[in-house]
Design a protein around this motif. Structure first.
Motif, short mmCIF file in Angstrom:
data_model
loop_
_atom_site.label_atom_id
_atom_site.label_comp_id
_atom_site.label_asym_id
_atom_site.label_seq_id
_atom_site.Cartn_x
_atom_site.Cartn_y
_atom_site.Cartn_z
N ALA A 73 0.75 -1.10 -0.07
CA ALA A 73 0.00 0.09 0.00
C ALA A 73 0.98 1.13 0.16
CB ALA A 73 -0.86 0.00 1.19
N LYS A 74 1.88 1.39 0.60
CA LYS A 74 2.95 2.38 0.79
C LYS A 74 3.56 2.59 -0.39
CE LYS A 74 7.22 3.98 3.13
NZ LYS A 74 8.04 3.74 4.06
N TRP A 75 3.96 1.55 -1.16
CA TRP A 75 4.48 1.64 -2.66
C TRP A 75 3.63 2.07 -3.62
CZ3 TRP A 75 3.71 -0.58 -7.32
CH2 TRP A 75 4.91 -0.35 -8.26
N LEU A 76 2.45 1.70 -3.42
CA LEU A 76 1.44 2.30 -4.57
C LEU A 76 0.94 3.56 -4.33
CD1 LEU A 76 -0.96 -0.80 -4.40
CD2 LEU A 76 0.37 -0.27 -6.42
N ARG A 77 1.20 4.15 -3.02
CA ARG A 77 0.88 5.44 -2.73
C ARG A 77 2.13 6.32 -3.27
NH1 ARG A 77 -0.75 3.91 2.53
NH2 ARG A 77 1.38 4.14 3.33
N LEU A 78 3.14 5.94 -2.98
CA LEU A 78 4.26 6.60 -3.63
C LEU A 78 4.30 6.52 -5.12
CD1 LEU A 78 7.28 5.31 -1.27
CD2 LEU A 78 6.19 7.61 -1.42
N GLU A 79 4.03 5.41 -5.77
CA GLU A 79 3.94 5.51 -7.12
C GLU A 79 2.96 6.33 -7.66
OE1 GLU A 79 5.78 3.60 -9.60
OE2 GLU A 79 6.78 3.88 -7.83
N GLU A 80 1.74 6.49 -7.13
CA GLU A 80 0.66 7.46 -7.46
C GLU A 80 1.17 8.97 -7.41
OE1 GLU A 80 -2.80 8.98 -9.17
OE2 GLU A 80 -1.94 6.73 -8.84
N GLN A 81 1.97 9.47 -6.23
CA GLN A 81 2.35 10.47 -6.11
C GLN A 81 3.61 10.66 -7.08
OE1 GLN A 81 4.08 10.47 -2.14
NE2 GLN A 81 1.93 10.34 -1.26
N LYS A 82 4.22 9.92 -7.60
CA LYS A 82 5.08 10.03 -8.72
C LYS A 82 4.72 10.42 -9.90
CE LYS A 82 8.93 7.09 -6.98
NZ LYS A 82 9.43 5.72 -7.16
#
Length: 255
Positions: free
Chosen positions: A40-49
Motif C-alpha cells: 500500500a505504501k509503494w502504491l501511494r508513492l507510485e501515485e504521487q510520482k
C-alpha cells in the motif's frame, strides 16, 4: 513470494530497481499483513510520482511554447520577502537547460524546508546560470517595497551570464530590454519561475538565520522576519533592530 521475508520484500520495493509488474501482482496475493502494508505504501508513492510527473509536464508548457517561438535562454524570476517586517527582499533569476527534469518542483511556499533545500541544491547543480538580487530594509524604507522588489528582480537578471533572451516573471511587470511575460501565480505554473522561487526562498532564509545569531531576541530563524506574536512581543520588549523595516506597520509605531 512467501519464501521472501518482509524485510527482503521491502528492500526489493524501495531500495532496488523498479520492481516488475509480476512481482507486484504476486504481492497482491500475499496474505501477510506486513506485506500488504508495504504494498500500500509503494502504491501511494507510485501515485504521487505520477501526479508529480503530470504536474511537471503542465508546468513546462510556458517554456515549451516560448522555445517553439525561437527563444533559447528563458529566465524565470521570482521574489521572496515582500511581506515581512524585517530583512531584505530577495529575487532570483534562473535559466534552466532544455532537458531539466525535476518532478515535484513547485511554488516554494508549498514545499517543506527539507524539500526546498534538496531542490535548491539540484537546481544550482543543473542551472545554466543563476542571479540573486537583494535589497535591504533601509532601501525598502526609502523607495517602498514594490520598487524594491522590481529593483531586486532587475539586479538578479543583470547578473545572468549568458544573458537571457526571454523572461518569465511572477506577476510583476518590469522595464527591461528583454521580452517577457508576467504570469499571475507563475511560481505554481512555470518550472523556471518555481525554480527561482525556491532559490530565492532558500537564500533569504539562510540570511535570516544568520541575522538571528546576531539578534536572537527576535527569533528570525523561526519567523524569517514575519510578524508573528513572538516577534511582535520582542519588538515591544527590545525595540527594533537594523534589520527591521521602519516604514512597515506596526514597526513604525515603535521606531
Amino acid at each position: 513470494m512467501k519464501n521472501l521475508t518482509i524485510a527482503e520484500i521491502e528492500k526489493k520495493l524501495f531500495h532496488l530497481k523498479r520492481p516488475s509488474r509480476t512481482f507486484i501482482n504476486h504481492l497482491k496475493e500475499d496474505d501477510r499483513a506486513g506485506v500488504q502494508v508495504l504494498l500500500a505504501k509503494w502504491l501511494r508513492l507510485e501515485e504521487q510520482k505520477k501526479l508529480a510527473q503530470k504536474k511537471f509536464a503542465l508546468m513546462s508548457q510556458h517554456e515549451k511554447r516560448i522555445h517553439s517561438e525561437g527563444f533559447q535562454l528563458i529566465a524565470g524570476i521570482d521574489e521572496v520577502g515582500r511581506g515581512p517586517l524585517a530583512g531584505p527582499v530577495v529575487a532570483a533569476a534562473v535559466i534552466l537547460p532544455d532537458d531539466f527534469y525535476l518532478p515535484g518542483i513547485d511554488d516554494s511556499k508549498k514545499l517543506t524546508e527539507q524539500k526546498r533545500e534538496e531542490y535548491d541544491e539540484y537546481i544550482r547543480s543543473y542551472a545554466v546560470n543563476i542571479g540573486i538580487g537583494r535589497i535591504e530594509a533601509e532601501e525598502i524604507d526609502r523607495i517602498n517595497i514594490y520598487e524594491a522588489t522590481k529593483k531586486a528582480m532587475l539586479s538578479a537578471v543583470a547578473q545572468l551570464n549568458p544573458k537571457p533572451d526571454y523572461l518569465l516573471i511572477d506577476a510583476v511587470k518590469l522595464e527591461t530590454p528583454y521580452p517577457y511575460e508576467a504570469i499571475i501565480k507563475g511560481d505554481g505554473s512555470s518550472i523556471t519561475i518555481a525554480a527561482a522561487s525556491i532559490v530565492a526562498k532558500v537564500y533569504r532564509d539562510r540570511l535570516m538565520k544568520e541575522a538571528s545569531i546576531q539578534y536572537p531576541h527576535y527569533h528570525f530563524s523561526k519567523n524569517m522576519g514575519y510578524g508573528t506574536k513572538e516577534h511582535l512581543e520582542a519588538i515591544q520588549t527590545y525595540g527594533i533592530s537594523p534589520y527591521h523595516r521602519k516604514s512597515f506597520a506596526p514597526v513604525r509605531d515603535w521606531k
